[in-house]
Design a protein around this motif. Structure first.
Motif, short mmCIF file in Angstrom:
data_model
loop_
_atom_site.label_atom_id
_atom_site.label_comp_id
_atom_site.label_asym_id
_atom_site.label_seq_id
_atom_site.Cartn_x
_atom_site.Cartn_y
_atom_site.Cartn_z
N UNK A 45 0.83 -1.21 0.00
CA UNK A 45 0.00 0.00 0.00
C UNK A 45 0.87 1.26 0.00
N UNK A 46 2.12 1.13 0.46
CA UNK A 46 3.04 2.28 0.41
C UNK A 46 3.39 2.65 -1.02
N UNK A 47 3.17 1.71 -1.94
CA UNK A 47 3.44 1.99 -3.37
C UNK A 47 2.16 1.69 -4.16
N UNK A 48 1.27 2.68 -4.24
CA UNK A 48 -0.06 2.46 -4.82
C UNK A 48 -0.02 1.85 -6.22
N UNK A 63 -5.79 -2.64 6.12
CA UNK A 63 -4.47 -3.03 6.63
C UNK A 63 -4.43 -2.66 8.10
N UNK A 64 -3.37 -3.10 8.77
CA UNK A 64 -3.12 -2.60 10.11
C UNK A 64 -2.67 -1.15 10.00
N UNK A 65 -2.50 -0.51 11.16
CA UNK A 65 -2.12 0.91 11.17
C UNK A 65 -0.61 1.06 11.28
N UNK A 66 -0.07 2.04 10.60
CA UNK A 66 1.34 2.40 10.77
C UNK A 66 1.42 3.91 10.51
N UNK A 67 2.54 4.58 10.81
CA UNK A 67 2.55 6.04 10.70
C UNK A 67 2.16 6.56 9.31
N UNK A 68 2.47 5.78 8.27
CA UNK A 68 2.15 6.24 6.91
C UNK A 68 0.78 5.80 6.41
N UNK A 69 -0.05 5.27 7.32
CA UNK A 69 -1.35 4.68 6.95
C UNK A 69 -2.24 5.66 6.17
N UNK A 70 -2.39 6.88 6.68
CA UNK A 70 -3.34 7.82 6.07
C UNK A 70 -2.88 8.16 4.65
#
Ligand SMILES: NC(=O)c1ccc[n+]([C@@H]2O[C@H](COP(=O)([O-])OP(=O)(O)OC[C@H]3O[C@@H](n4cnc5c(N)ncnc54)[C@H](OP(=O)(O)O)[C@@H]3O)[C@@H](O)[C@H]2O)c1
Length: 265
Positions: A45-48, A63-70
């Motif tokens: 998801x970090x690379x759409x 997905x689970x949450x991480x700082x770059x989630x939004x």
């Protein structure tokens, strides 16, 4: 094609089963794919651009949450809109807004972005998952929290997956947020009693004021600010805002949601 992100997670795996394998899973590592029982591609998801979307596809975004989630989820939504995806079904949390604390606020921001994206959407908004509960018990059989006596309509995450499967396979309907709960909203004393019954050893709920709950979480290694917000969130939940139950699961599935006792059995 139904494209499933978060495919290796609790909801993703259950969703793929519900779909009878008629899905394309997105996995971060190739070795995660073969066991899922459906077609898969490697993506992040970090690379759409790695999420395999084509016009008319239906996307399960989770997905689970991480700082770059939004940022990541918003970028995938933008890509879905640009490609002409037929529907995005995503998992948020019951009653959140952009201003909510911690991950709840992250979900609120993604939800707002999705609603403004122009893509047909369904937002699943569950309360807490039954799957969390056993993991909250410490070595001495205690569950700490600051929920007070407020009930929580805990839901089996597999019921969330079953709802997602219905929404992804029936004709795309009106944009809707689906508030999802289990069949009852036990207090945490009642949850502890159910855990005691299921595990055959005593489990006790210990309620702490926010300050003490924050100190407790900090002692267990959580950064001070996060600990404070998490304790505050628990006390907000305890004010009764998660104590309502909805009929959404049974309305969509034609059967009641699983009870805590059934889940623990
Ligand atoms: N727990 C609760 O009580 C609760 C309540 C309401 C809502 N929710 C929401 O439910 C969602 C979690 O669902 P779940 O329980 O099914 O999750 P989960 O079991 O924790 O699985 C998380 C999934 O996300 C994937 N993932 C994480 N980062 C990714 C990335 N950058 N790109 C692609 N995939 C990524 C993981 O893949 P890997 O296998 O590669 O790590 C895994 O498949 C969250 O949004 C959470 O806020 C939870």
């Amino acid at each position: 094609m139904i494209v499933v992100t978060g495919a290796t997670g609790t909801i993703g795996r259950a969703l793929i089963k519900e779909l009878g394998g008629a899905a394309r899973a997105v996995v971060r590592r190739a070795e995660q794919g073969p066991e899922l029982g459906c077609d898969y591609v490697v993506g992040d998801l970090e690379r759409p651009e790695t999420i395999p979307l084509e016009p008319g596809d239906r996307l399960f975004l989770n997905s689970s949450l991480w700082p770059g989630f939004v940022r990541a989820h918003q970028a995938v939504i933008d890509r879905a809109a640009a490609v002409g995806v037929a529907q995005v079904v995503t998992v948020s949390v019951y009653g959140v807004t952009s201003g909510s604390l911690l991950g709840f606020g992250m979900h609120g921001q993604v939800d707002s972005h999705l609603k403004a994206s122009g893509v047909p959407w369904s937002i699943l908004a569950p309360v807490g998952y039954m799957q969390n509960l056993a993991g909250d018990i410490d070595e001495e059989g205690r569950i700490f929290g600051s929920y007070g006596s407020g009930g929580v309509g805990y839901i089996d995450a597999h019921d969330v997956a079953a709802v997602a499967a219905v929404l992804l396979t029936r004709p795309v309907g009106a944009d809707t947020t689906y508030d999802l709960t289990g069949p009852a909203a036990p207090t945490h004393d009642e949850v502890a009693a159910e855990l005691t019954r299921a595990l055959g050893r005593t489990v006790r709920y210990v309620d702490l004021p926010v300050e003490e709950a924050a100190a407790h979480l900090e002692k267990r290694g959580m950064p001070a600010e996060v600990a404070r917000d998490l304790a505050e969130l628990m006390s907000q939940i305890g004010d009764g805002r998660w104590a309502d139950t909805t009929t959404t699961v049974s309305d969509l599935l034609g059967r009641p949601p699983r009870s805590l006792r059934e889940f623990l059995a």
